[in-house]
Design a protein around this motif. Structure first.
Motif, PDB file in Angstrom:
ATOM      1  N   UNK A  68     -12.656   9.428  -8.755  1.00  0.00           N
ATOM      2  CA  UNK A  68     -13.031   8.380  -7.808  1.00  0.00           C
ATOM      3  C   UNK A  68     -14.525   8.079  -7.920  1.00  0.00           C
TER       4      UNK A  68
ATOM      5  N   UNK B 113       3.945   8.703   2.783  1.00  0.00           N
ATOM      6  CA  UNK B 113       3.907  10.165   2.836  1.00  0.00           C
ATOM      7  C   UNK B 113       3.768  10.704   1.418  1.00  0.00           C
TER       8      UNK B 113
ATOM      9  N   UNK C 236       1.322  10.272  -0.440  1.00  0.00           N
ATOM     10  CA  UNK C 236       0.359   9.449  -1.159  1.00  0.00           C
ATOM     11  C   UNK C 236       0.926   8.619  -2.292  1.00  0.00           C
TER      12      UNK C 236
ATOM     13  N   UNK D 156      -2.455  20.861  -6.348  1.00  0.00           N
ATOM     14  CA  UNK D 156      -2.755  21.497  -5.057  1.00  0.00           C
ATOM     15  C   UNK D 156      -1.800  20.995  -3.975  1.00  0.00           C
ATOM     16  N   UNK D 157      -1.594  19.686  -3.939  1.00  0.00           N
ATOM     17  CA  UNK D 157      -0.758  19.112  -2.881  1.00  0.00           C
ATOM     18  C   UNK D 157       0.721  19.465  -3.074  1.00  0.00           C
TER      19      UNK D 157
ATOM     20  N   UNK E  64       0.807  -1.227   0.000  1.00  0.00           N
ATOM     21  CA  UNK E  64       0.000   0.000   0.000  1.00  0.00           C
ATOM     22  C   UNK E  64       0.838   1.272   0.000  1.00  0.00           C
TER      23      UNK E  64
ATOM     24  N   UNK F 101      -2.127   7.039  -4.484  1.00  0.00           N
ATOM     25  CA  UNK F 101      -3.537   7.252  -4.172  1.00  0.00           C
ATOM     26  C   UNK F 101      -4.008   8.680  -4.376  1.00  0.00           C
ATOM     27  N   UNK F 102      -3.322   9.422  -5.243  1.00  0.00           N
ATOM     28  CA  UNK F 102      -3.709  10.819  -5.448  1.00  0.00           C
ATOM     29  C   UNK F 102      -4.680  10.931  -6.616  1.00  0.00           C
ATOM     30  N   UNK F 103      -5.949  10.769  -6.290  1.00  0.00           N
ATOM     31  CA  UNK F 103      -7.006  10.747  -7.300  1.00  0.00           C
ATOM     32  C   UNK F 103      -7.987  11.877  -7.016  1.00  0.00           C
TER      33      UNK F 103
ATOM     34  N   UNK G  12     -11.553  13.757  -6.766  1.00  0.00           N
ATOM     35  CA  UNK G  12     -12.858  13.253  -6.302  1.00  0.00           C
ATOM     36  C   UNK G  12     -13.734  12.816  -7.478  1.00  0.00           C
TER      37      UNK G  12
ATOM     38  N   UNK H  51      -5.731  17.580  -7.746  1.00  0.00           N
ATOM     39  CA  UNK H  51      -5.290  17.219  -6.392  1.00  0.00           C
ATOM     40  C   UNK H  51      -3.764  17.206  -6.309  1.00  0.00           C
TER      41      UNK H  51
ATOM     42  N   UNK I 165      -9.095   0.943   0.127  1.00  0.00           N
ATOM     43  CA  UNK I 165      -7.958   1.797  -0.185  1.00  0.00           C
ATOM     44  C   UNK I 165      -8.304   2.765  -1.311  1.00  0.00           C
ATOM     45  N   UNK I 166      -7.902   4.019  -1.126  1.00  0.00           N
ATOM     46  CA  UNK I 166      -8.000   5.002  -2.203  1.00  0.00           C
ATOM     47  C   UNK I 166      -6.751   4.839  -3.059  1.00  0.00           C
TER      48      UNK I 166
ATOM     49  N   UNK J  22       0.088   3.802  -1.580  1.00  0.00           N
ATOM     50  CA  UNK J  22      -0.852   4.921  -1.493  1.00  0.00           C
ATOM     51  C   UNK J  22      -0.824   5.522  -0.093  1.00  0.00           C
ATOM     52  N   UNK J  23      -0.388   4.735   0.898  1.00  0.00           N
ATOM     53  CA  UNK J  23      -0.342   5.214   2.279  1.00  0.00           C
ATOM     54  C   UNK J  23       1.010   5.863   2.636  1.00  0.00           C
TER      55      UNK J  23
END
Lengths: 330, 330
Positions: A319, A49, A51, A111-112, A44, A312-314, A316, A108, A280-281, A46-47
């Motif tokens: 998703x 730091x 993402x 922005x991040x 994972x 996991x940077x999707x 909205x 996303x 999980x995203x 996606x988890x």
């Protein structure tokens, strides 16, 4: 030069990254295991730091710069995951990062990346040669380019994903028969393959790419670096690159069994399955390996399998679209 | 009777559950840690089989039945997470499960409970006394009721979440100063509190409930079991119960420092934050502890904190709604 890159480099990166990265867990779906008659473990990232796994390589590469190099700052070119990795790592080292991002990068990710304090310069992915532009920006700023894959420290950092997969499976009393890795430029693939082929000489290593961006698959067949005809047009933005890296392909050509590809629809279906079953995203580009298993691009029956969920940077909206698809597994 | 329930019961459950449950990981958000000046660890029970911790208690409770009891089948009443836990555990033991579910349970929970092969009977949460109805159904079927919290084996099974939190934090060289637990009937809260207060006598244990369903909070203040005035009307369906359990409250009244509550809007905002930052799909009722931290219902500054993300069975429409909220943390 690839002969000089090996598991010891990845182990050195692992030591340097200790306490700075998050040791991401393995996840499991009983439903998928039953449907495919396999023992499948999802790494994972996606988890991680920021993402995605990209923080590993970015942090390690910056940590290996000299003090004067660091002082001058770093640059990077990325659709958003390497961008965030470099931006956060630069912030942790207290240095400046300038990031070249395609205009069509997911909102996303833009922005991040900004939220970590990086300066962002946008470009048109379909018109501009990003390698030329980033070189020019880097020279102007007298900075150091942190390339997203053509860099042995980046490969070593990403390869720590492979070392962790091995350690974590070992803790469950398992060893992998087959490993599938999300593949863009090939840095994660090269690093993970280097680590796992050294630990498990018998393991079958697969790269997974988006349809239409199967440069690694075609390059493995022809034996030389093939280009993609398109430079944009897949929802798997994280793993779209013009062609395999020179350094990464030398390694991947030696170590991979094969590369397979999945359609955008299959990737979206995997995003849905990851959300519904694994909770999980995962972004489309991070879900291609799961898609490759779900849609039988790789035969895993009877095997112990490790698969990267690389980011996991999707957005909205994407998703939501994924949640409307049919997962094909109920 | 509560004097006879202790950490040894939870340890016994852990042994029995080995190989049957998934040891869910801890997750972390650098952003939240910085914003709250704390070291916060999320126990990802959304990643448990069936998508919530409920499978632990259900499997253990059924494993402790006699062969003849099992043969006659089991019943349960639940809005959907205990329902899925009992349904899957019953399927694994090859026995029949009949589940009473409120009509307004999330569609995903009804669908998934059916997918595990359980028979479902619906009722109107606002009109029917579910305790009376489930008793009647259980007698008709000559089955055994697996109550979702008034059962020491259920509490012992859920308490294994606490043992794992302790082991996993220990592996990181940490011990918790404060633990927040999602609280409905109080089974998870009682089990986790029993385990963690035995291991860490100094730990501060908090229950978190939805606004309007703060029966445990009011009961802790009055010292007796208070009822909620409403029986439905929160999106935190997983943790709406008429009042604390008799058995669970005896334990929670002794061990908890306090209980706090969060609004539906705060829970939704936490669902958003879990998705965006932790990359975890968490349902509103499973996100109340995160919400309690985000909205400063519990002061965690300077502390090492463990928090349950107790479930991830959320309908797509609710998740989409959550993604439209403002997370208040950027």
């Amino acid at each position: 030069m690839t002969d000089s890159f090996g598991i010891v480099d990845v182990q050195k990166a692992q030591k340097a990254l200790q306490g700075h990265i998050f040791q991401t867990p393995l996840a499991k779906s009983q439903k998928l295991d039953k449907a495919l008659n396999a023992d499948i473990w999802f790494k994972c990232e996606n988890m991680q730091h920021t993402g995605s796994f990209k923080f590993r390589g970015a942090y390690y590469a910056i940590s290996q710069l000299s003090a004067s190099e660091r002082l001058a700052g770093v640059t990077a070119c990325s659709s958003g995951n390497h961008a965030q990795g470099v931006a956060l790592a630069a912030r942790e080292f207290g240095i400046k990062a300038t990031i070249l991002m395609p205009e069509d990068a997911p909102e996303i990710k833009i922005r991040r990346t900004k939220s970590y304090g990086a300066e962002i310069i946008h470009f048109d992915r379909s018109k501009v040669d990003r390698e030329v532009l980033i070189k020019q920006i880097t020279e102007e700023k007298q900075a150091t380019l942190i390339h997203s894959f053509e860099n042995f420290n980046i490969m070593a950092g990403q390869g720590t994903v492979g070392l962790e997969i091995a350690e974590q499976l070992k803790a469950f009393g398992k060893k992998p028969d087959l490993v599938a890795i999300c593949c863009g430029g090939g840095g994660l693939t090269a690093g993970v393959s280097t680590a796992l082929s050294a630990l498990y000489p018998e393991v079958d290593l697969y790269a997974v790419e988006p349809e239409g961006f199967d440069d690694t698959a075609r390059s493995l067949i022809s034996g030389k670096r093939e280009k993609n005809t398109k430079l944009s047009g897949s929802i798997c933005d994280a793993i779209i690159t013009p062609q395999p890296g020179e350094l990464t392909f030398q390694i991947n050509n030696k170590l991979l069994k094969s590369a397979v590809c999945v359609s955008d629809e299959e990737a979206l279906s995997a995003v849905n399955f990851a959300a519904t079953e694994l909770k999980q995203i995962v972004e489309p580009g991070g879900a291609v390996c799961l898609a490759a298993l779900m849609f039988k691009k790789i035969d895993v029956s009877g095997k112990t399998v490790a698969v990267t969920l690389s980011g996991g940077n999707i957005d909205a909206a994407m998703l939501t679209k994924a949640l409307e698809t049919d997962t094909h597994l109920g």
